[in-house]
Write an enzyme that holds these catalytic residues in place. Structure first.
Site, PDB file in Angstrom:
ATOM      1  N   ARG A 199      10.270  55.658  24.419  1.00 28.25           N
ATOM      2  CA  ARG A 199       8.910  55.134  24.344  1.00 28.25           C
ATOM      3  C   ARG A 199       8.279  55.298  22.964  1.00 28.25           C
ATOM      4  O   ARG A 199       7.740  54.353  22.402  1.00 28.25           O
ATOM      5  CB  ARG A 199       7.996  55.891  25.318  1.00 28.25           C
ATOM      6  CG  ARG A 199       8.127  55.507  26.731  1.00 28.25           C
ATOM      7  CD  ARG A 199       7.834  56.703  27.612  1.00 28.25           C
ATOM      8  NE  ARG A 199       9.080  57.427  27.730  1.00 28.25           N
ATOM      9  CZ  ARG A 199       9.904  57.275  28.750  1.00 28.25           C
ATOM     10  NH1 ARG A 199       9.566  56.535  29.752  1.00 28.25           N
ATOM     11  NH2 ARG A 199      11.072  57.888  28.763  1.00 28.25           N
ATOM     12  N   THR A 200       8.324  56.517  22.453  1.00 28.77           N
ATOM     13  CA  THR A 200       7.555  56.797  21.237  1.00 28.77           C
ATOM     14  C   THR A 200       8.065  55.970  20.067  1.00 28.77           C
ATOM     15  O   THR A 200       7.294  55.316  19.361  1.00 28.77           O
ATOM     16  CB  THR A 200       7.617  58.309  20.913  1.00 28.77           C
ATOM     17  OG1 THR A 200       7.209  59.033  22.065  1.00 28.77           O
ATOM     18  CG2 THR A 200       6.710  58.657  19.758  1.00 28.77           C
ATOM     19  N   LYS A 259      25.330  64.513   8.293  1.00 35.49           N
ATOM     20  CA  LYS A 259      26.315  65.044   7.331  1.00 35.49           C
ATOM     21  C   LYS A 259      25.825  66.354   6.734  1.00 35.49           C
ATOM     22  O   LYS A 259      26.387  66.862   5.781  1.00 35.49           O
ATOM     23  CB  LYS A 259      26.545  64.043   6.195  1.00 35.49           C
ATOM     24  CG  LYS A 259      27.116  62.714   6.628  1.00 35.49           C
ATOM     25  CD  LYS A 259      27.305  61.824   5.383  1.00 35.49           C
ATOM     26  CE  LYS A 259      27.709  60.420   5.764  1.00 35.49           C
ATOM     27  NZ  LYS A 259      27.603  59.498   4.612  1.00 35.49           N
ATOM     28  N   ARG A 271       9.819  62.643  14.142  1.00 35.57           N
ATOM     29  CA  ARG A 271      10.082  63.491  15.325  1.00 35.57           C
ATOM     30  C   ARG A 271      11.217  64.434  14.961  1.00 35.57           C
ATOM     31  O   ARG A 271      12.252  64.005  14.443  1.00 35.57           O
ATOM     32  CB  ARG A 271      10.462  62.638  16.534  1.00 35.57           C
ATOM     33  CG  ARG A 271      11.003  63.490  17.669  1.00 35.57           C
ATOM     34  CD  ARG A 271      11.156  62.722  18.950  1.00 35.57           C
ATOM     35  NE  ARG A 271       9.858  62.480  19.576  1.00 35.57           N
ATOM     36  CZ  ARG A 271       9.709  62.033  20.827  1.00 35.57           C
ATOM     37  NH1 ARG A 271      10.774  61.784  21.562  1.00 35.57           N
ATOM     38  NH2 ARG A 271       8.517  61.841  21.333  1.00 35.57           N
ATOM     39  N   HIS A 310       2.299  66.727  19.952  1.00 32.21           N
ATOM     40  CA  HIS A 310       2.667  65.308  20.058  1.00 32.21           C
ATOM     41  C   HIS A 310       1.340  64.537  20.135  1.00 32.21           C
ATOM     42  O   HIS A 310       0.944  64.035  21.183  1.00 32.21           O
ATOM     43  CB  HIS A 310       3.503  65.113  21.332  1.00 32.21           C
ATOM     44  CG  HIS A 310       4.179  63.795  21.450  1.00 32.21           C
ATOM     45  ND1 HIS A 310       3.986  62.752  20.573  1.00 32.21           N
ATOM     46  CD2 HIS A 310       5.064  63.335  22.382  1.00 32.21           C
ATOM     47  CE1 HIS A 310       4.727  61.729  20.961  1.00 32.21           C
ATOM     48  NE2 HIS A 310       5.383  62.046  22.044  1.00 32.21           N
TER      49      HIS A 310
HETATM   50  C1  NCD Z   1       7.624  63.568  25.572  1.00 28.12           C
HETATM   51  C2  NCD Z   1       8.204  64.210  24.321  1.00 28.12           C
HETATM   52  O1  NCD Z   1       9.162  63.732  23.746  1.00 28.12           O
HETATM   53  O2  NCD Z   1       7.627  65.193  23.932  1.00 28.12           O
HETATM   54  N1  NCD Z   1       8.034  62.269  25.786  1.00 28.12           N
HETATM   55  C3  NCD Z   1       7.430  61.237  25.156  1.00 28.12           C
HETATM   56  O3  NCD Z   1       7.193  61.264  23.978  1.00 28.12           O
HETATM   57  N2  NCD Z   1       7.099  60.194  25.913  1.00 28.12           N
HETATM   58  C4  NCD Z   1       7.785  64.418  26.750  1.00 28.12           C
HETATM   59  C5  NCD Z   1       9.167  64.818  27.160  1.00 28.12           C
HETATM   60  O4  NCD Z   1      10.152  64.649  26.450  1.00 28.12           O
HETATM   61  O5  NCD Z   1       9.254  65.354  28.262  1.00 28.12           O
END
Ligand code: NCD
Length: 320
Positions: free
Chosen positions: A56-57, A84, A106, A134
């Site tokens: 999703r993100t 690497k 991320r 997040h």
């Molecule tokens: C979350 C994350 O990656 O922190 N998911 C997301 O971004 N939709 C929550 C999760 O991984 O459980």
């Protein structure tokens, strides 16, 4: 030097949150247009640098950038020189040296986005750093709940599940309390972060290990968190079945919730462990906002990119 980042909800005040959500409301309309393009970020380049998995993100940041006419490039650790052995600093500086305007990052290390923001000039957006924060997830959750319930001031929201490993809970707690909501965190004691009692006292939220008691007290929304098996090194609960019995949004709990409040909102950031923290009945219930959250994710990320990058807006960031 540009200093415009979104690293933590801690850096964003209530007025700025409301502004981001208001702009997201305008951006959301684009989704329903035949031509999904606004010219706001034409000529800007956004790089998604993902060292952890994401559905999703990452895709919603990509769509958000593209709908604002930015050039968007995706780099994932698998398939990049990070695999690497290149350091985070070298990878970030390499990408930045190409002249990007924003880096969406991320990483599994808490604080990674903040670190990167110290090394490069581009705007840095934290798309999840370890178990820390997040921020765009919290903003999209607030947006979704606000669309459903109206202003969140005084609303009671229970956040349930793996609090120890969740970056979503930290950002949501900050965001929802800034918007005036009443938050109760619910988890077995083994999944409560250490020091939570003093944190709760300082921030003014409640903590409980009794899900049924919290739900019986009345809630406007329940936000289920994923059990993050990949971050667990030991046994945090005896068996998955026992977890579900104590903390899952099961069919009986769903029925009781809906009977008490037909307007209750059920949220989950995804990905869901169906049958563990949330039953299929709850995930697919009429009260479930799970797909609304996904849709909101694009609008909110458009809004964040717009506020950080749109020309003519001097230093609109939330952290220096
Ligand atoms: C979350 C994350 O990656 O922190 N998911 C997301 O971004 N939709 C929550 C999760 O991984 O459980």
């Amino acid at each position: 030097m540009t200093r415009r980042h979104l690293l933590s909800i801690d850096d964003v005040d209530e007025g700025q949150i409301r502004e981001i959500l208001a702009t997201a409301g305008e951006m959301h309309d684009v989704q329903h247009r035949e031509v999904k393009k606004l010219p706001a970020l034409r000529g800007r380049t956004v790089v998604n640098l993902f060292f952890e998995d994401s559905t999703r993100t990452r895709s919603s940041f990509e769509i958000a950038g593209k709908w604002l006419s930015a050039d968007v490039i995706n780099i994932s650790a698998k398939g990049s020189s990070a695999s690497k052995g290149e350091s985070l600093r070298d990878t970030a500086m390499t990408v930045a040296a190409m002249g990007v305007d924003a880096l969406v990052i991320r990483h599994s290390a808490s604080g990674a986005a903040h670190q990167v923001s110290q090394w490069i000039d581009a705007a840095v957006i934290n798309a999840g750093d370890g178990t820390h924060e997040h921020p765009t997830q919290a903003l999209l959750d607030a947006y979704t709940l606000q669309r459903h319930h109206g202003d969140l001031a005084g609303r009671h929201i229970a956040i349930v599940g793996d609090l120890t490993h969740s970056r979503v809970v930290r950002s949501n707690l900050l965001c929802l309390t800034k918007l005036g909501a009443r938050v109760t965190l619910v988890a077995p004691v083994t999944l409560m972060p250490s020091g939570i009692a003093s944190w709760a006292a300082a921030e003014g939220f409640s903590v409980s290990s009794d899900l049924d008691e919290v739900l019986a007290g009345g809630v406007d929304a329940v936000m289920m968190l994923r059990v993050q098996k990949e971050r667990m090194s030991g046994g945090y609960f005896p068996t998955p079945r026992e977890y579900t019995i104590g903390y899952g949004l099961t069919r009986p709990r769903l029925d009781a919730l809906v009977a008490a409040n037909p307007e209750v909102a059920i949220c989950h950031p995804g990905p869901m462990n169906r049958g563990l923290e949330i039953s299929a009945d709850a995930a697919d219930a009429a009260q479930s906002l799970v797909l609304d959250q996904v849709s909101a994710g694009v609008a909110v990320r458009m809004s964040v990119l717009y506020h950080l990058l749109a020309s003519g807006e001097p230093d609109r960031g939330y952290a220096a």
